[in-house]
Structure formats: C-alpha cells, structure tokens
Write an enzyme that holds these catalytic residues in place. Structure first.
Site, PDB file in Angstrom:
ATOM      1  N   ILE A  33      40.326  33.542  39.268  1.00  0.00           N
ATOM      2  CA  ILE A  33      40.640  34.396  40.170  1.00  0.00           C
ATOM      3  C   ILE A  33      39.579  35.772  40.110  1.00  0.00           C
ATOM      4  O   ILE A  33      39.057  36.236  40.910  1.00  0.00           O
ATOM      5  CB  ILE A  33      42.070  35.035  40.078  1.00  0.00           C
ATOM      6  CG1 ILE A  33      42.993  33.876  40.330  1.00  0.00           C
ATOM      7  CG2 ILE A  33      42.291  36.114  41.182  1.00  0.00           C
ATOM      8  CD1 ILE A  33      44.331  34.010  40.537  1.00  0.00           C
ATOM      9  N   ARG A  63      38.089  37.108  27.377  1.00  0.00           N
ATOM     10  CA  ARG A  63      38.269  36.341  26.188  1.00  0.00           C
ATOM     11  C   ARG A  63      37.124  35.488  25.655  1.00  0.00           C
ATOM     12  O   ARG A  63      36.503  35.580  24.449  1.00  0.00           O
ATOM     13  CB  ARG A  63      39.581  35.368  26.006  1.00  0.00           C
ATOM     14  CG  ARG A  63      39.732  34.801  24.720  1.00  0.00           C
ATOM     15  CD  ARG A  63      41.270  34.136  24.679  1.00  0.00           C
ATOM     16  NE  ARG A  63      41.383  33.036  25.444  1.00  0.00           N
ATOM     17  CZ  ARG A  63      42.325  32.463  25.680  1.00  0.00           C
ATOM     18  NH1 ARG A  63      43.305  32.559  25.055  1.00  0.00           N
ATOM     19  NH2 ARG A  63      42.355  31.444  26.552  1.00  0.00           N
ATOM     20  N   ARG A 108      49.875  40.516  36.055  1.00  0.00           N
ATOM     21  CA  ARG A 108      51.278  40.710  35.646  1.00  0.00           C
ATOM     22  C   ARG A 108      51.619  42.146  35.243  1.00  0.00           C
ATOM     23  O   ARG A 108      50.782  42.936  34.633  1.00  0.00           O
ATOM     24  CB  ARG A 108      51.546  39.889  34.480  1.00  0.00           C
ATOM     25  CG  ARG A 108      51.611  38.291  34.651  1.00  0.00           C
ATOM     26  CD  ARG A 108      52.986  37.975  35.525  1.00  0.00           C
ATOM     27  NE  ARG A 108      52.877  36.269  35.617  1.00  0.00           N
ATOM     28  CZ  ARG A 108      52.544  35.851  36.737  1.00  0.00           C
ATOM     29  NH1 ARG A 108      51.834  36.409  37.683  1.00  0.00           N
ATOM     30  NH2 ARG A 108      52.671  34.455  37.036  1.00  0.00           N
ATOM     31  N   GLU A 161      60.582  42.870  38.217  1.00  0.00           N
ATOM     32  CA  GLU A 161      60.685  42.487  39.651  1.00  0.00           C
ATOM     33  C   GLU A 161      61.689  41.960  39.969  1.00  0.00           C
ATOM     34  O   GLU A 161      62.483  40.920  39.146  1.00  0.00           O
ATOM     35  CB  GLU A 161      59.250  41.495  39.871  1.00  0.00           C
ATOM     36  CG  GLU A 161      58.029  42.214  39.676  1.00  0.00           C
ATOM     37  CD  GLU A 161      56.902  41.369  39.580  1.00  0.00           C
ATOM     38  OE1 GLU A 161      57.099  39.881  40.009  1.00  0.00           O
ATOM     39  OE2 GLU A 161      55.775  41.599  39.235  1.00  0.00           O
ATOM     40  N   HIS A 171      54.499  41.547  44.920  1.00  0.00           N
ATOM     41  CA  HIS A 171      53.813  40.232  44.155  1.00  0.00           C
ATOM     42  C   HIS A 171      53.890  39.101  45.438  1.00  0.00           C
ATOM     43  O   HIS A 171      54.548  37.925  45.452  1.00  0.00           O
ATOM     44  CB  HIS A 171      54.999  39.572  43.265  1.00  0.00           C
ATOM     45  CG  HIS A 171      54.547  38.723  42.119  1.00  0.00           C
ATOM     46  ND1 HIS A 171      55.008  38.803  40.900  1.00  0.00           N
ATOM     47  CD2 HIS A 171      53.386  37.845  42.401  1.00  0.00           C
ATOM     48  CE1 HIS A 171      54.123  37.856  40.469  1.00  0.00           C
ATOM     49  NE2 HIS A 171      53.298  37.317  41.191  1.00  0.00           N
ATOM     50  N   ILE A 172      52.697  39.348  46.233  1.00  0.00           N
ATOM     51  CA  ILE A 172      52.525  38.404  47.377  1.00  0.00           C
ATOM     52  C   ILE A 172      50.950  38.053  47.107  1.00  0.00           C
ATOM     53  O   ILE A 172      50.289  37.402  48.195  1.00  0.00           O
ATOM     54  CB  ILE A 172      52.411  39.162  48.711  1.00  0.00           C
ATOM     55  CG1 ILE A 172      51.908  40.435  48.517  1.00  0.00           C
ATOM     56  CG2 ILE A 172      53.876  39.370  49.070  1.00  0.00           C
ATOM     57  CD1 ILE A 172      51.557  41.024  50.088  1.00  0.00           C
TER      58      ILE A 172
HETATM   59  P1  NAP Z   1      42.579  31.641  34.563  1.00  0.00           P
HETATM   60  O1  NAP Z   1      41.586  30.661  35.270  1.00  0.00           O
HETATM   61  O2  NAP Z   1      43.374  30.974  33.440  1.00  0.00           O
HETATM   62  O3  NAP Z   1      41.688  33.001  34.259  1.00  0.00           O
HETATM   63  C1  NAP Z   1      42.383  33.792  33.098  1.00  0.00           C
HETATM   64  C2  NAP Z   1      41.052  34.366  32.293  1.00  0.00           C
HETATM   65  O4  NAP Z   1      41.533  35.448  31.542  1.00  0.00           O
HETATM   66  C3  NAP Z   1      40.315  33.395  31.752  1.00  0.00           C
HETATM   67  O5  NAP Z   1      39.065  33.815  31.847  1.00  0.00           O
HETATM   68  C4  NAP Z   1      40.641  33.764  30.319  1.00  0.00           C
HETATM   69  O6  NAP Z   1      39.825  33.433  29.263  1.00  0.00           O
HETATM   70  C5  NAP Z   1      40.896  35.238  30.258  1.00  0.00           C
HETATM   71  N1  NAP Z   1      41.588  35.672  28.982  1.00  0.00           N
HETATM   72  C6  NAP Z   1      42.580  35.102  28.168  1.00  0.00           C
HETATM   73  N2  NAP Z   1      43.054  35.985  27.476  1.00  0.00           N
HETATM   74  C7  NAP Z   1      42.406  37.000  27.433  1.00  0.00           C
HETATM   75  C8  NAP Z   1      42.337  38.362  26.814  1.00  0.00           C
HETATM   76  N3  NAP Z   1      43.154  38.638  25.850  1.00  0.00           N
HETATM   77  N4  NAP Z   1      41.610  39.191  27.072  1.00  0.00           N
HETATM   78  C9  NAP Z   1      40.738  39.062  28.056  1.00  0.00           C
HETATM   79  N5  NAP Z   1      40.676  38.047  28.930  1.00  0.00           N
HETATM   80  C10 NAP Z   1      41.421  36.945  28.528  1.00  0.00           C
HETATM   81  O7  NAP Z   1      43.782  32.074  35.532  1.00  0.00           O
HETATM   82  P2  NAP Z   1      43.806  32.588  36.979  1.00  0.00           P
HETATM   83  O8  NAP Z   1      43.941  31.637  37.868  1.00  0.00           O
HETATM   84  O9  NAP Z   1      42.359  33.343  37.129  1.00  0.00           O
HETATM   85  O10 NAP Z   1      44.878  33.617  36.884  1.00  0.00           O
HETATM   86  C11 NAP Z   1      44.754  34.935  36.119  1.00  0.00           C
HETATM   87  C12 NAP Z   1      46.260  35.304  36.006  1.00  0.00           C
HETATM   88  O11 NAP Z   1      46.649  35.851  37.558  1.00  0.00           O
HETATM   89  C13 NAP Z   1      47.551  34.630  35.957  1.00  0.00           C
HETATM   90  O12 NAP Z   1      47.742  34.335  34.736  1.00  0.00           O
HETATM   91  C14 NAP Z   1      48.713  35.079  36.510  1.00  0.00           C
HETATM   92  O13 NAP Z   1      49.268  35.878  35.719  1.00  0.00           O
HETATM   93  C15 NAP Z   1      48.129  36.060  37.572  1.00  0.00           C
HETATM   94  N6  NAP Z   1      48.333  35.631  39.010  1.00  0.00           N
HETATM   95  C16 NAP Z   1      49.138  36.486  39.902  1.00  0.00           C
HETATM   96  C17 NAP Z   1      49.104  36.192  41.127  1.00  0.00           C
HETATM   97  C18 NAP Z   1      49.915  37.146  42.081  1.00  0.00           C
HETATM   98  O14 NAP Z   1      50.703  36.492  43.027  1.00  0.00           O
HETATM   99  N7  NAP Z   1      50.067  38.309  41.890  1.00  0.00           N
HETATM  100  C19 NAP Z   1      48.650  34.865  41.572  1.00  0.00           C
HETATM  101  C20 NAP Z   1      48.300  34.041  40.972  1.00  0.00           C
HETATM  102  C21 NAP Z   1      47.895  34.464  39.567  1.00  0.00           C
HETATM  103  P3  NAP Z   1      39.634  31.888  28.574  1.00  0.00           P
HETATM  104  O15 NAP Z   1      38.396  31.429  29.691  1.00  0.00           O
HETATM  105  O16 NAP Z   1      39.037  32.120  27.154  1.00  0.00           O
HETATM  106  O17 NAP Z   1      40.750  31.111  28.647  1.00  0.00           O
END
Ligand code: NAP
Length: 325
Positions: free
Chosen positions: A158, A178, A238, A267, A286-287
């Site tokens: 994302i 990270r 989150r 939530e 949360h949409i």
């Molecule tokens: P993703 O592809 O796993 O990306 C998460 C990124 O965060 C990765 O690059 C990860 O690094 C990095 N990360 C992990 N721990 C960290 C830290 N301590 N400090 C800095 N960066 C860190 O996940 P995504 O699909 O992009 O989704 C991200 C988050 O968005 C989800 O976990 C979820 O909570 C949230 N989300 C919310 C909605 C909503 O409806 N609002 C919808 C979808 C997702 P690495 O590459 O080293 O793993």
C-alpha cells in the site's frame, strides 16, 4: 464423504461463499457484528477452519476451544487480531488477503490526503448548513497537495501504491520502512530517510506499516511535535500506531495542521472520542478496502486460502510459513 466443518465468522460476499459450497460444511454469521464470545467459542468446537476478520480476537483461548482447528483465514491483509506465534506453536495455518485490496486502500489514503488538505468535508458541511452567504478570498483555504512532500512510513504494497499516486501529483516522496525498497527508490524516486528526518521534512505523513509490538504508539507527542505546523498526519493502517490523546492535543493546539483517519484505537469509534470534535480531523469508518473489486477479491482469496489448507495444499497467502512442512 464427510466434509470438514468451517465457521465463517463474517458475512463475506457470495463470490466467496460460492467457493465454499460443496467443499466444506459451513455455518456463516448472517449479519455484521461480532458474535458473543461464548457463542463463538461454542461454534468452534468441531471446526477445522475459521474464516474471520479484524473484530474476531484469535488467541490461545480460542484455540483451546477449537481443538480440531487447522486454519484461520483472515479476511484482511493485517492480522494484528491474531496471536500468530501461538498459532504457529499449535501448527495452525494463518492466512491473509494481500494485494487485492492495495489499490482501494491507496485510493482511500489519497482521498484522505486531498480531503484533509482542501477541507472537503468541512466545505460540504458549510455549504449545506446555509453558511455560504458570500464568496471570499480566504474562504476555506487549505494546503496545496501538488508539489508537496509526502513521507510514507511502511513502504510495502500500500505504501508503494500511495507513492505512485503521489508521483502523479508531482510530490516528493520520502519513506521510512523496516527494510529498504529498491524498487520504489528506482521507479518512484522515493528517498529512504530516518524517521526523524521524515517527520521533520514532510507535508503529509502517511502510515502504512502493520500494527506490531514495535509499531504500537509509533507516533506520539514527541513525533507530532517534530512535524511541520502545516503538516497533516494520515492513518489508514491501524489506530494504535498513533497515541490518540497526543494527536488530539497536536491538532487542537496547532502543533500540526490536521489529520485524516480511517482507523481508530477502538472501533467502531465511540462518539465521545475527542478527535471527532475537531474540524481539522477528517474521519472515515475503516473503509480503506471498501470497493466492490477489493471486497469481492478478499472474499475469494480468503475462501481459497481456507480451502487450500483443508485440501492439503499450501495456501497462497500463508503468514506463518514455518507451519507448512
Ligand atoms: P505490507 O505489504 O506487508 O507492507 C507493510 C510494510 O511495513 C512493509 O514494507 C514492512 O516492512 C513495513 N514495516 C513492518 N514493520 C515496520 C516497522 N516497525 N517500521 C516501519 N516499517 C515497517 O502490507 P500492506 O498490504 O501494505 O498493508 C499495510 C497495513 O495497512 C496492514 O498491515 C493493515 O494494518 C493496513 N490496512 C488497512 C486497511 C484499511 O481498511 N484501512 C486496508 C488494508 C490494509 P518489510 O518489508 O520489512 O516487511
């Protein structure tokens, strides 16, 4: 042949349920909401699979109540509702739904950027309340998005999709994550910087990392004080990544210009949450992934992941890879 028993603890789309029919013997929660805990635990007594999502806390107590459980398929990409180490200890597969919700969530993050910067929700309410008596040069003036600097925290799926959108607005992209993301650096000209520098330099700080023990409370008073007075914090990741009291003070006292939030510590957010009283805080329920394509995709992926495990095949989106031998 007896089919494996499954509990679908969230009313997923028909496209997902269709895949389950004939392959598993399932009970589905008919309407939105969380079943009372004791009812849920009772329903899990004989099941081999649980398809759930954020509102269902999956922990040792739940595993104890479901001794036959082999898979928990989360209808979400985040899985902070699940005690993954405990599942791994018990050999239970945990799966999620990455990718399919990336464009929708990035679009929503960008909507919050635009809505917060240009005061769109406030402007809509202003017009409808009948307060628009005269046009004036200072009427609802906001911040410019084009050409500004965005700081992305968590350059995963994302985060990269938001960076791509930001480049379309001629924004400079800084990121902290990270691990380094060479692809974003080469294709999106994103610059990796330490968190302190990102907070200091960005006009928009957008959170896209998962909720873990190391990211809980990542943005508190110290971080908010280090941001520009004209900056906007965007959180579609989150709620607990941000200290809500500190954010309230920061927005109320002008440490930062405002915030755009799709997620909250609790939530659905209680109506007495102080942040909801601030006009410079834009809020959505949360949409992030709520587009037809994304939600259907999540239903399909979560059903497929669940079936894979129950049919002895490695699921596409296995979170705890070490359980698969
Ligand atoms: P993703 O592809 O796993 O990306 C998460 C990124 O965060 C990765 O690059 C990860 O690094 C990095 N990360 C992990 N721990 C960290 C830290 N301590 N400090 C800095 N960066 C860190 O996940 P995504 O699909 O992009 O989704 C991200 C988050 O968005 C989800 O976990 C979820 O909570 C949230 N989300 C919310 C909605 C909503 O409806 N609002 C919808 C979808 C997702 P690495 O590459 O080293 O793993």
């Amino acid at each position: 042949m007896t089919l494996p028993k499954v509990y679908v603890g969230i009313p997923i789309q028909e496209v997902g349920l269709k895949l389950l029919r004939g392959n598993v013997d399932f009970k589905v929660l008919e309407k939105n909401g969380v079943p009372p805990r004791d009812e849920l635990l009772r329903d899990l007594r004989d099941v081999e699979g649980l398809l759930g999502s954020i509102p269902i806390r999956v922990d040792a107590e739940l595993f104890d109540a479901a001794p036959k459980l082999r898979v928990v398929s989360n209808y979400a990409v985040g899985y902070d509702n699940i005690d993954v180490p405990e599942a791994t200890k018990r050999g239970i597969c945990i799966t999620n739904t990455p990718d399919v919700l990336t464009p929708a969530t990035a679009d929503l993050a960008f909507s919050l950027i635009l809505a917060s910067a240009r005061r769109l929700i406030e402007a809509n309410a202003f017009l409808r309340s009948g307060d628009w008596k005269v046009w004036g040069p200072e009427l609802l003036v906001g911040q410019e998005v084009a050409g500004s600097t965005i700081g992305i925290i968590g350059m995963g799926n994302i985060g990269q999709a938001v960076a791509k959108r930001a480049r379309g607005f001629d924004m400079k992209v800084l990121y902290f994550s990270r691990s380094r993301c060479p692809e974003a650096e080469s294709t999106l000209d994103a610059k990796y910087v330490p968190l302190v520098e990102l907070l200091r330099e960005s006009d928009f700080v957008s959170l896209h990392c998962p909720l873990t023990e190391s990211t809980r409370g990542l943005i508190g008073a110290k971080e908010l004080r280090s941001m520009k007075k004209t900056a906007i914090l965007i959180n579609t990741a989150r709620g607990p990544l941000v200290d809500p009291q500190a954010l309230y003070t920061a927005c109320a006292e002008g440490w930062i210009w405002g915030a755009g939030l799709d997620v909250f510590v609790k939530e659905p957010v209680p109506l007495d949450e102080p942040l909801l009283k601030l006009v410079n805080v834009t809020t959505f329920p949360h949409i992030g992934s709520a587009s037809r394509i994304a939600r259907d995709g999540m239903a399909i992926r979560s059903a497929e992941n669940l079936l894979s495990v129950l049919q002895g095949k490695k699921p596409r989106d296995l979170v705890n890879k070490e359980v698969w031998k």
